[in-house]
Design a protein around this motif. Structure first.
Motif, PDB file in Angstrom:
ATOM      1  N   GLN A 241       0.823  -1.195   0.000  1.00 28.76           N
ATOM      2  CA  GLN A 241       0.000   0.000   0.000  1.00 28.76           C
ATOM      3  C   GLN A 241       0.866   1.257   0.000  1.00 28.76           C
ATOM      4  O   GLN A 241       0.553   2.242  -0.684  1.00 28.76           O
TER       5      GLN A 241
ATOM      6  N   GLU B 251      -9.947   2.642  -1.115  1.00 27.88           N
ATOM      7  CA  GLU B 251      -9.166   3.627  -1.870  1.00 27.88           C
ATOM      8  C   GLU B 251      -9.649   5.048  -1.594  1.00 27.88           C
ATOM      9  O   GLU B 251      -8.861   5.997  -1.629  1.00 27.88           O
TER      10      GLU B 251
ATOM     11  N   ILE C  63      -8.060   6.238   1.580  1.00 26.22           N
ATOM     12  CA  ILE C  63      -6.618   6.389   1.382  1.00 26.22           C
ATOM     13  C   ILE C  63      -6.321   7.689   0.638  1.00 26.22           C
ATOM     14  O   ILE C  63      -5.427   8.457   1.019  1.00 26.22           O
TER      15      ILE C  63
END
Length: 540
Positions: free
Chosen positions: A211, A246, A249
């Motif tokens: 990640q 996502e 993030i």
């Protein structure tokens, strides 16, 4: 171009920019100076009036050569797919690489993730003979190590036998809904993977990037965009790489970004994202969720775009990814949750289906309420543009289709008559629609000035000939598609897209003015500096 601080003593702006300033505002198209405080433009006017506001702490940027424009806005690109592939072997054919040159790059490539050899950006439509990277071709290069190469369109991939084995793909596998495993004349898998479900079946066997590596790559891509003059980029498929997380993030990346990001969650990830609490306009001025993305068909150059007629020399015309009822349902669901909708529609039949679905879902309301869009909108007929205008829909054209693939469309894919429909920028403008153009990065690279040039000249890279000059626009109108109108499409025109008091000081300094140079040289203009919120994030 110089930076300095004058000798003043009272409170004043943090930054003053002087020079030739093009605002993209109709009521005040030009200025000599801008004052900036707290990242926003606080004054605009003549140099003597604005410089009189300076204090000892004011930085003064004097643009002696070149011109200042509002920062460019990229309304459709792909951070996550690009971050996944950022360091894969460049197999691009856009700039003239031959089939043999691509094979040579792959032969020399080292494994990228685990023992996989991975490539990106290949497109057979741009090589002589439209030669594909078949399973047999890749087996000759890499008989033992698994190998996968992504098509530039992101709608196809090519793999060797070792990759099929690693992914556990049997010869008798059935095609998943909306996707295909390519086969040769004998029925044997040929290594071609069409659309997401087929590609995902192999991708799941590739050791994933961490990640942190993905986040670092997103920051790198964001900086690359800033180097091309972009102050705002819009991700058009958040949620497809590692899932609905996502969104969270990206929102946490805001402090590390050079330029602003908005994003559209992909339909496949949206239900989970909503369950996780994602709401329209979540985020801040550096990163914000704004849209719901639906992909209704495939790639025209890959012949999976959904057309009214068969592709040249082929007995098929592509197929839709959604039936009518499903597409209507997803648009209605998005609107019920307050989201703008972006529907990818490449082929003219896909555009028909998309307009029909919007019309039913809107049920008398205007698409302008959410600023609903049709993405790519590649082969749009005049009557389709009429319907879009009536429904309040706006197109975003992948104008690089014309520059890079225009010859291929005309000569081999759809024919001369249909190729004339490609990217009808002027037609959309005549009907009062707000229009943007985009890169679809990495389908094409970040080239905002190339996009402006192509809107104006309609010149194709290969032949050097124009394609349907009736759809050309003037330079100022073309610039609107990369500034104020693109900002409108991503719900940012209240703070970006033009130079005006109260808006963010998001600026690009160019070494020449696009409206003053030969239109055939606009793409050659150099970005000297990119400023976001009054802060220089790139300087050449």
């Amino acid at each position: 171009m110089t930076d300095s601080s004058p000798d003043r003593s009272s409170s004043g702006p943090e930054l003053i920019v002087t020079g030739r300033i093009r605002t993209m505002e109709a009521d005040r198209p030009a200025a000599e100076a801008i004052a900036v405080t707290g990242g926003r433009i606080t004054a605009l006017g003549t140099a003597d009036v604005i410089l009189a506001l300076a204090t000892a702490d004011t930085q003064v940027l004097t643009v002696t050569d070149g011109v200042v424009y509002p920062g460019f806005v990229e309304p459709h690109m792909h951070y996550w797919a690009s971050a996944t592939q950022l360091d894969w072997v460049d197999c691009g054919t856009r700039d003239g690489a031959t089939f043999d040159e691509v094979l040579d790059r792959l032969r020399r490539a080292e494994p990228a993730q685990g023992d996989w050899v991975l490539g990106q950006l290949y497109d057979p439509a741009l090589v002589e003979g439209e030669r594909e990277l078949t399973r047999d071709v890749l087996d000759e290069i890499s008989p033992d190590r698994p190998m996968m190469v992504m098509n530039a369109s992101l709608h196809f991939a090519y793999v060797n036998s070792a990759a099929l084995t690693a992914a556990g793909i049997p010869e008798d596998i059935e095609d998943p809904a909306g996707a295909t495993f390519g086969r040769d004349g004998t029925g044997r898998l040929n290594g071609s993977l069409g659309e997401l479900a087929a590609m995902a079946a192999v991708m799941q066997a590739v050791p994933p990037l961490s990640q942190q590596r993905l986040l670092d790559n997103i920051v790198r891509i964001n900086q690359r965009a800033a180097e091309r003059g972009y102050t705002h980029t819009h991700d058009a498929a958040t949620g497809l790489a590692i899932g609905p997380q996502e969104a969270d993030i990206l929102l946490q990346l805001a402090p590390h970004l050079s330029g602003r990001i908005t994003f559209a969650m992909h339909d496949f990830a949206m239900d989970a994202a909503i369950q996780n609490g994602l709401k329209p306009f979540a985020g801040d001025d550096m990163c914000r969720a704004i849209a719901w993305k639906i992909i209704s068909d495939g790639s025209n150059q890959g012949r999976s775009g959904y057309q009214r007629e068969n592709y040249l020399g082929r007995d098929f015309h592509g197929s839709p990814n959604y039936d009518h009822a499903a597409l209507v349902d997803r648009i209605r669901t998005a609107h019920a949750h307050g989201w703008q909708v972006m529907v990818h529609a490449n082929g003219d039949a896909a555009i028909d289906e998309t307009i029909d679905a919007y019309e039913e879902a809107l049920d008398g309301r205007s698409g302008l309420d959410h600023r609903d869009r049709i993405e790519h909108c590649s082969f749009a007929h005049p009557e389709q543009l009429d319907r879009m205008a009536a429904l309040g829909l706006s197109p975003s054209f992948l104008i690089g289709h014309l520059y890079y693939w225009g010859d291929a469309f005309e000569e081999r894919i759809v024919g001369a008559e249909k190729a004339q429909l490609l990217d009808p920028v002027a037609g959309a403008r005549r009907r009062g629609m707000r229009v943007s153009t985009h890169s679809d990065y990495t389908v094409t690279d970040f080239e905002p000035l190339r996009e402006v040039q192509t809107q104006v000249t309609r010149i194709r890279r290969g032949s050097g000939l124009p394609l349907n000059t009736a759809e050309a626009v003037d330079v100022h109108t073309a610039l609107k598609a990369k500034t104020i109108d693109a900002a409108w499409q991503v719900h940012a025109d209240d703070a970006e897209g033009s130079i005006a008091v109260g808006k963010f000081a998001d600026l690009v300094v160019l070494d020449a003015d696009p409206v003053e140079v030969d239109p055939a040289t606009i793409a050659d203009i150099t970005v000297l500096r990119t400023i976001v919120g009054g802060r220089t994030v790139y300087r050449s």
